[in-house]
Design a protein around this motif. Structure first.
Motif, PDB file in Angstrom:
ATOM      1  N   GLU A 190      -9.657   5.190   0.476  1.00  0.00           N
ATOM      2  CA  GLU A 190     -10.058   4.238   1.512  1.00  0.00           C
ATOM      3  C   GLU A 190      -9.831   2.817   1.023  1.00  0.00           C
ATOM      4  N   GLY A 191     -10.073   2.595  -0.266  1.00  0.00           N
ATOM      5  CA  GLY A 191      -9.870   1.275  -0.841  1.00  0.00           C
ATOM      6  C   GLY A 191      -8.414   0.859  -0.854  1.00  0.00           C
ATOM      7  N   ILE A 192      -7.520   1.812  -1.099  1.00  0.00           N
ATOM      8  CA  ILE A 192      -6.079   1.509  -1.086  1.00  0.00           C
ATOM      9  C   ILE A 192      -5.623   1.132   0.321  1.00  0.00           C
ATOM     10  N   VAL A 193      -6.019   1.942   1.302  1.00  0.00           N
ATOM     11  CA  VAL A 193      -5.583   1.710   2.685  1.00  0.00           C
ATOM     12  C   VAL A 193      -6.068   0.363   3.194  1.00  0.00           C
ATOM     13  N   ASN A 194      -7.296   0.002   2.891  1.00  0.00           N
ATOM     14  CA  ASN A 194      -7.885  -1.240   3.400  1.00  0.00           C
ATOM     15  C   ASN A 194      -7.719  -2.426   2.467  1.00  0.00           C
ATOM     16  N   GLY A 195      -6.873  -2.267   1.448  1.00  0.00           N
ATOM     17  CA  GLY A 195      -6.553  -3.381   0.574  1.00  0.00           C
ATOM     18  C   GLY A 195      -7.639  -3.769  -0.414  1.00  0.00           C
ATOM     19  N   LYS A 196      -8.616  -2.924  -0.612  1.00  0.00           N
ATOM     20  CA  LYS A 196      -9.689  -3.223  -1.573  1.00  0.00           C
ATOM     21  C   LYS A 196      -9.245  -2.919  -3.003  1.00  0.00           C
ATOM     22  N   ILE A 197      -8.309  -1.992  -3.139  1.00  0.00           N
ATOM     23  CA  ILE A 197      -7.824  -1.565  -4.458  1.00  0.00           C
ATOM     24  C   ILE A 197      -6.321  -1.777  -4.508  1.00  0.00           C
ATOM     25  N   LEU A 198      -5.858  -2.438  -5.564  1.00  0.00           N
ATOM     26  CA  LEU A 198      -4.424  -2.651  -5.749  1.00  0.00           C
ATOM     27  C   LEU A 198      -3.805  -1.383  -6.315  1.00  0.00           C
ATOM     28  N   CYS A 199      -2.687  -0.964  -5.726  1.00  0.00           N
ATOM     29  CA  CYS A 199      -2.025   0.269  -6.141  1.00  0.00           C
ATOM     30  C   CYS A 199      -0.542  -0.009  -6.338  1.00  0.00           C
ATOM     31  N   PRO A 200       0.052   0.444  -7.428  1.00  0.00           N
ATOM     32  CA  PRO A 200       1.488   0.206  -7.647  1.00  0.00           C
ATOM     33  C   PRO A 200       2.349   0.997  -6.669  1.00  0.00           C
ATOM     34  N   PHE A 201       3.604   0.574  -6.551  1.00  0.00           N
ATOM     35  CA  PHE A 201       4.556   1.256  -5.678  1.00  0.00           C
ATOM     36  C   PHE A 201       5.633   1.924  -6.516  1.00  0.00           C
ATOM     37  N   ASP A 202       6.198   3.025  -5.991  1.00  0.00           N
ATOM     38  CA  ASP A 202       7.333   3.640  -6.675  1.00  0.00           C
ATOM     39  C   ASP A 202       8.624   2.961  -6.230  1.00  0.00           C
ATOM     40  N   ALA A 203       9.753   3.475  -6.662  1.00  0.00           N
ATOM     41  CA  ALA A 203      11.046   2.841  -6.369  1.00  0.00           C
ATOM     42  C   ALA A 203      11.381   2.838  -4.886  1.00  0.00           C
ATOM     43  N   ASP A 204      10.775   3.759  -4.125  1.00  0.00           N
ATOM     44  CA  ASP A 204      11.048   3.841  -2.690  1.00  0.00           C
ATOM     45  C   ASP A 204      10.000   3.117  -1.847  1.00  0.00           C
ATOM     46  N   GLY A 205       9.101   2.402  -2.496  1.00  0.00           N
ATOM     47  CA  GLY A 205       8.108   1.632  -1.766  1.00  0.00           C
ATOM     48  C   GLY A 205       6.869   2.416  -1.362  1.00  0.00           C
ATOM     49  N   HIS A 206       6.688   3.625  -1.906  1.00  0.00           N
ATOM     50  CA  HIS A 206       5.500   4.410  -1.607  1.00  0.00           C
ATOM     51  C   HIS A 206       4.396   4.107  -2.619  1.00  0.00           C
ATOM     52  N   TYR A 207       3.160   4.187  -2.164  1.00  0.00           N
ATOM     53  CA  TYR A 207       2.052   4.036  -3.088  1.00  0.00           C
ATOM     54  C   TYR A 207       2.145   5.126  -4.164  1.00  0.00           C
TER      55      TYR A 207
END
Length: 259
Positions: free
Chosen positions: A60-77
């Motif tokens: 829930e934190g990732i979706v709502n921008g509360k938690i920063l999450c890295p992206f892979d080479a294709d732009g996916h979390y």
């Protein structure tokens, strides 16, 4: 007449454009509600509302921008966790309950995933499941290897766990005219019993061999040794042995194992 026709054509053209715009908007809205997650190298596509079902959780934190999450080479979390076990995490979010396949044995690992994703409900259900399994008595597995030292009777292997018998059968194959024919079904009495009655080469060159080395011809003694070694590797412990006067359990008339 021509004016009426032109007016109708313009109205249809307008309706067509309007419907196209609505379809495009619906497509955009549908795409905007979907998310692709890369969990340990496994891609999962799900809706945002599924991931935000429980507040104050990692997803829930990732979706709502509360938690920063890295992206892979294709732009996916990208989430560096067990990609296979995440299937059960996602199903819990979808169904609101823990549903696991029969024979699931990774409760401790799943409990760690539940803790990481901050899903208290999932953690509680995993703990409850694990505690029930500990209280449930496990069926004892018996293994008996009987050697009658007689060509008419041969070697008999009994186990109340068919999977062990299947392992024995997977180790031994029949060779005829340089061709591997698999385990000879004439020795398979049931899913729990194998009885080898003869082992010499026949006139046409048929013989029993170990699967890994089709030049190693099996005898009563080598087959018994293979069964004993496999039993020990599978966690069986020797309970009793009858007539071990020759100093080796391989020469015993009967061996009883338990697990």
């Amino acid at each position: 007449m021509e004016r009426k026709i032109n007016r109708r054509e313009k109205e249809k053209e307008y309706e067509g454009k309007h419907n196209s715009l609505e379809d495009a908007d619906q497509g955009k809205n549908c795409k905007s509600t979907l998310m692709t997650l890369n969990v340990g190298g496994y891609l999962y596509i799900t809706q945002k509302q599924t991931l935000t079902k429980y507040p104050d959780t990692f997803l829930e934190g990732i979706v709502n921008g509360k938690i920063l999450c890295p992206f892979d080479a294709d732009g996916h979390y990208f989430i560096d966790r067990d990609g296979l076990l995440f299937r059960h995490v996602l199903n819990f979010l979808r169904n609101g309950e823990l549903l696991l396949p029969e024979g699931f044995r990774e409760n401790q690992l799943l409990a760690q995933e539940a803790e990481f994703f901050q899903l208290k409900g999932l953690a509680e259900e995993v703990k409850s499941r694990w505690e029930k399994e500990q209280l449930t008595p496990r069926e004892t597995t018996f293994l008996e290897i009987t050697d009658n030292h007689d060509r008419s009777q041969g070697l008999r292997i009994f186990c109340n766990a068919p999977d062990f018998i299947a392992k024995i059968k997977s180790r031994i194959v029949l060779v005829s005219k340089s061709r591997l024919d698999g385990f000879p079904e004439e020795f398979s009495i049931s899913s729990n019993i194998i009885q080898f009655k003869y082992f010499i080469k026949s006139e046409n060159g048929t013989r029993l061999v170990l699967k890994e080395d089709n030049t190693f011809v099996c005898t009563l003694e080598t087959l018994k040794f293979e069964a004993i070694m496999m039993a020990l590797k599978c966690g069986f412990r020797l309970l009793t042995s009858l007539d071990c006067s020759k100093g080796s359990i391989v020469h015993s008339d009967a061996l009883h194992f338990i697990k």
